[in-house]
Motif scaffolding. Sequence first.
Motif: not given
Length: 316
Positions: A254-257, A61-70
């Motif tokens: 896509l806009l976030t890069g 849950l913490t290794e890929q926090f960005t994917l979790f949030i998305i």
Amino acid sequence: MGNVIFSALLPIVITFLLGIFAAWRHDFGANQAQSLNKMVMNYALPLTLFAGIMSIAKDSLTEQFTLFIIVLLAMMTAFLATIVIARYIFKRDIMTSALQGLAIGGPAVPFVGVSVLGYLFAKNSAIPIATASITMNVLQVPVTMMLLSYGSSQKKEASQSSPPPPVMSHVIQAFRQPVCWAPVLALVLLLAGLRLPKPLHLSMTLLGQATGGVALFASGIILFYQKIALNLPVIISVVFRNIIVPLALWGILLLTGLPHELVEESVITMAIPVASIVIILAVEYHIAEKEMASTLFVSTVISFITIAGFMLLTMR
């Protein structure tokens, strides 16, 4: 690619059709479908949710926090926005609005995510699967059940001319249901670092494994007696769940890069069709059963095409 989608989604369609066939043979009636649904709602589903969340690796849950949030934000935004639009723009009742919100905002990742995402992203699939499972079962389902409880009490008040109960009573009513408190308890225990012993995990999953199949089978029975409805609400729900929501997420990301792999995983996760929980709740509360069964069936059938389309759009 075709084999992955076919293998993941064909069992759903076949189980649905078996339910229709069983009803056609008069082996099962509508009342028996409700009994099957009650077993799923009170026993099989809570067990599989509890065991499934407890089996998630805490570190994942913490290794890929960005994917979790998305994934969390995408699901909750689609869920809440749909409820508000359905209720206040299209003037639908609060119970149907809640179910439509769950249909559009809740992809069936816990059911078909392992087959599709596991094949495409291997170990990285644990994050979107875990996120979608937690978001749906800890946030979306309890909120939906609170709104269903509130709508149900409003109907009783209208018929009996009784004063409305306090809002907190609907929260309590929702969390009395095992399907609400079981995943919340599992998440608390998971974050506390506790794990289920293997024998206990296997004991819970023995009945829990029947959840998806029994729910879909019961949905087929219901669909036979009520017939598929290709009306505007069904079409809107399917188009948004299968196309608009993942397409909008793709455009925003896509806009976030952000890295391509992150965009790819997020979009394919959100392209998965409607989850069977919508028909489980529809039958439980006797609201929009025909619409939700039709939405689930049509969404699953056309997802053979839409998931393939998003794979071609996002994969290099």
